[in-house]
Design a protein around this motif. Structure first.
Motif, PDB file in Angstrom:
ATOM      1  N   SER A  39       2.331  -2.976  26.843  1.00 38.71           N
ATOM      2  CA  SER A  39       2.142  -2.471  25.479  1.00 38.71           C
ATOM      3  C   SER A  39       1.749  -3.564  24.500  1.00 38.71           C
ATOM      4  CB  SER A  39       3.418  -1.780  24.998  1.00 38.71           C
ATOM      5  OG  SER A  39       3.685  -0.612  25.718  1.00 38.71           O
ATOM      6  N   ALA A  40       2.494  -4.658  24.474  1.00 36.21           N
ATOM      7  CA  ALA A  40       2.224  -5.721  23.500  1.00 36.21           C
ATOM      8  C   ALA A  40       0.854  -6.342  23.726  1.00 36.21           C
ATOM      9  CB  ALA A  40       3.320  -6.784  23.577  1.00 36.21           C
ATOM     10  N   ALA A  41       0.522  -6.598  24.971  1.00 37.31           N
ATOM     11  CA  ALA A  41      -0.783  -7.176  25.282  1.00 37.31           C
ATOM     12  C   ALA A  41      -1.904  -6.220  24.896  1.00 37.31           C
ATOM     13  CB  ALA A  41      -0.860  -7.513  26.773  1.00 37.31           C
ATOM     14  N   MET A  42      -1.688  -4.930  25.112  1.00 41.72           N
ATOM     15  CA  MET A  42      -2.694  -3.940  24.749  1.00 41.72           C
ATOM     16  C   MET A  42      -2.938  -3.943  23.249  1.00 41.72           C
ATOM     17  SD  MET A  42      -3.117  -0.733  23.228  1.00 41.72           S
ATOM     18  CE  MET A  42      -1.468  -0.034  23.275  1.00 41.72           C
ATOM     19  N   VAL A  43      -1.861  -3.977  22.453  1.00 43.75           N
ATOM     20  CA  VAL A  43      -2.010  -3.983  20.998  1.00 43.75           C
ATOM     21  C   VAL A  43      -2.783  -5.219  20.554  1.00 43.75           C
ATOM     22  CG1 VAL A  43      -0.778  -4.114  18.798  1.00 43.75           C
ATOM     23  CG2 VAL A  43       0.071  -2.600  20.606  1.00 43.75           C
ATOM     24  N   GLN A  44      -2.438  -6.361  21.099  1.00 42.78           N
ATOM     25  CA  GLN A  44      -3.119  -7.606  20.717  1.00 42.78           C
ATOM     26  C   GLN A  44      -4.598  -7.572  21.080  1.00 42.78           C
ATOM     27  OE1 GLN A  44      -0.495 -10.266  22.871  1.00 42.78           O
ATOM     28  NE2 GLN A  44       0.544 -10.905  20.984  1.00 42.78           N
ATOM     29  N   HIS A  45      -4.926  -6.956  22.195  1.00 37.03           N
ATOM     30  CA  HIS A  45      -6.318  -6.935  22.648  1.00 37.03           C
ATOM     31  C   HIS A  45      -7.134  -5.837  21.984  1.00 37.03           C
ATOM     32  CE1 HIS A  45      -9.679  -5.921  25.414  1.00 37.03           C
ATOM     33  NE2 HIS A  45      -9.732  -7.232  25.578  1.00 37.03           N
ATOM     34  N   ASP A  46      -6.573  -4.615  21.930  1.00 37.05           N
ATOM     35  CA  ASP A  46      -7.334  -3.466  21.446  1.00 37.05           C
ATOM     36  C   ASP A  46      -7.235  -3.230  19.941  1.00 37.05           C
ATOM     37  OD1 ASP A  46      -7.921  -3.134  24.097  1.00 37.05           O
ATOM     38  OD2 ASP A  46      -6.773  -1.290  24.375  1.00 37.05           O
ATOM     39  N   PHE A  47      -6.152  -3.708  19.333  1.00 39.70           N
ATOM     40  CA  PHE A  47      -5.928  -3.497  17.895  1.00 39.70           C
ATOM     41  C   PHE A  47      -5.511  -4.819  17.239  1.00 39.70           C
ATOM     42  CE2 PHE A  47      -5.047   0.407  20.202  1.00 39.70           C
ATOM     43  CZ  PHE A  47      -5.848   1.330  19.541  1.00 39.70           C
ATOM     44  N   PRO A  48      -6.397  -5.797  17.250  1.00 38.46           N
ATOM     45  CA  PRO A  48      -6.041  -7.128  16.736  1.00 38.46           C
ATOM     46  C   PRO A  48      -5.701  -7.147  15.254  1.00 38.46           C
ATOM     47  CG  PRO A  48      -8.406  -6.962  17.126  1.00 38.46           C
ATOM     48  CD  PRO A  48      -7.787  -5.730  17.722  1.00 38.46           C
ATOM     49  N   GLU A  49      -6.167  -6.124  14.510  1.00 36.85           N
ATOM     50  CA  GLU A  49      -5.872  -6.083  13.073  1.00 36.85           C
ATOM     51  C   GLU A  49      -4.454  -5.616  12.785  1.00 36.85           C
ATOM     52  OE1 GLU A  49      -6.980  -2.057  14.395  1.00 36.85           O
ATOM     53  OE2 GLU A  49      -7.783  -4.065  14.744  1.00 36.85           O
TER      54      GLU A  49
END
Length: 279
Positions: free
Chosen positions: A45-55
């Motif tokens: 989850s955390a990695a996905m947020v950082q990659h897909d939703f960097p804002e």
């Protein structure tokens, strides 16, 4: 800033991605921020947020804090005029956020608002209007606290819902925690979520405190969300039983020990408040 969106996630990577995508689409023309609190997930989850939703602003808890405390972390970081508390397993309509913001701007007496919830098959979920399940209704009746929830159909069956009620904008007692839009100024006045109600009941408690402070809660069905209800554990598990019924005991004790008065200007406290309904 107009809006702060606070999303708490625990091991729901795929659903969280869908939720954040639809929220981003729904907020495209709004000055907003997204705050994601990853509550000690063990998936990606955390990695996905950082990659897909960097804002998005990401808060990563190393130990599970529970929904109430995690939401408080997001609220404390929020800078928007409004705070949207939304579950990670919800899908927002294209105009959902825009419509509820317009509603709140037009209703200065509103402390918060919720929307019509549908399950993944498109069926209406009555708890989107009542704010809580039958089990919570039962404990409120047994404890005598039902008097503080006069419009929550505590003495009627959920099977008796009619389309008129589903689509009628009305003042309600409780905003369902899956999607709660609240004025930041009201939160500053009434305080954060009660962290003793870690998983269940903090939305009911917050809704009651909004009303005790003299504001109104609304159900606004002219837009919708899809609610997958994936955060709930098995109702047969000991963890679910302990958290769910423990929250009921904490909530009942909190208000039975101090019977509050709801501040409705111009209406004596011996009468139930009158509720505005819009068609």
């Amino acid at each position: 800033m107009k809006l702060s969106v606070v999303v708490v996630n625990h091991n729901m990577c795929a659903l969280l991605r869908q939720s954040l995508f639809t929220l981003d689409r729904a907020c495209r023309d709004i000055d907003y921020e997204v705050i994601v609190i990853d509550d000690a997930s063990t998936d990606r989850s955390a990695a996905m947020v950082q990659h897909d939703f960097p804002e998005a602003s990401l808060i990563q808890n190393t130990q599970m804090a529970g929904m109430a405390k995690a939401r408080n972390q997001g609220i404390q970081q929020a800078s928007g005029e409004y705070v949207l508390l939304v579950n990670a397993d919800t899908i927002s309509g294209k105009k959902t956020v825009e419509h509820v913001l317009q509603f709140m701007d037009a209703h200065a007496d509103a402390g918060g608002v919720g929307v019509r919830m549908l399950d993944p098959r498109g069926r209406f979920l009555p708890q989107s209007r009542t704010g809580f399940t039958r089990a919570w209704g039962a404990v409120l009746k047994l404890s005598g606290l039902a008097k503080y929830f006069p419009k929550s159909r505590l003495y009627k069956s959920d099977d008796n819902w009619v389309e008129e009620e589903e689509f009628a904008t009305t003042e309600v007692d409780v905003i369902n925690g899956a999607f709660m839009l609240i004025r930041r100024s009201v939160l500053s006045q009434i305080g954060l979520l009660d962290e003793r109600l870690a998983i269940f009941g903090h939305d009911i408690d917050l809704s009651l405190r909004i009303r005790l402070a003299g504001y109104k809660n609304y159900y606004f069905p002219k837009t919708y969300i899809l609610n997958f209800n994936s955060q709930l554990k098995s109702k047969l598990s000991w963890g679910y039983i302990r958290q769910f019924y423990g929250a009921m005991i904490i909530f009942a004790a909190k208000y039975l020990l101090h019977m509050p008065e709801i501040k409705i200007p111009g209406i004596p406290q011996i009468f139930a408040p009158k509720y505005e309904i819009e068609r």
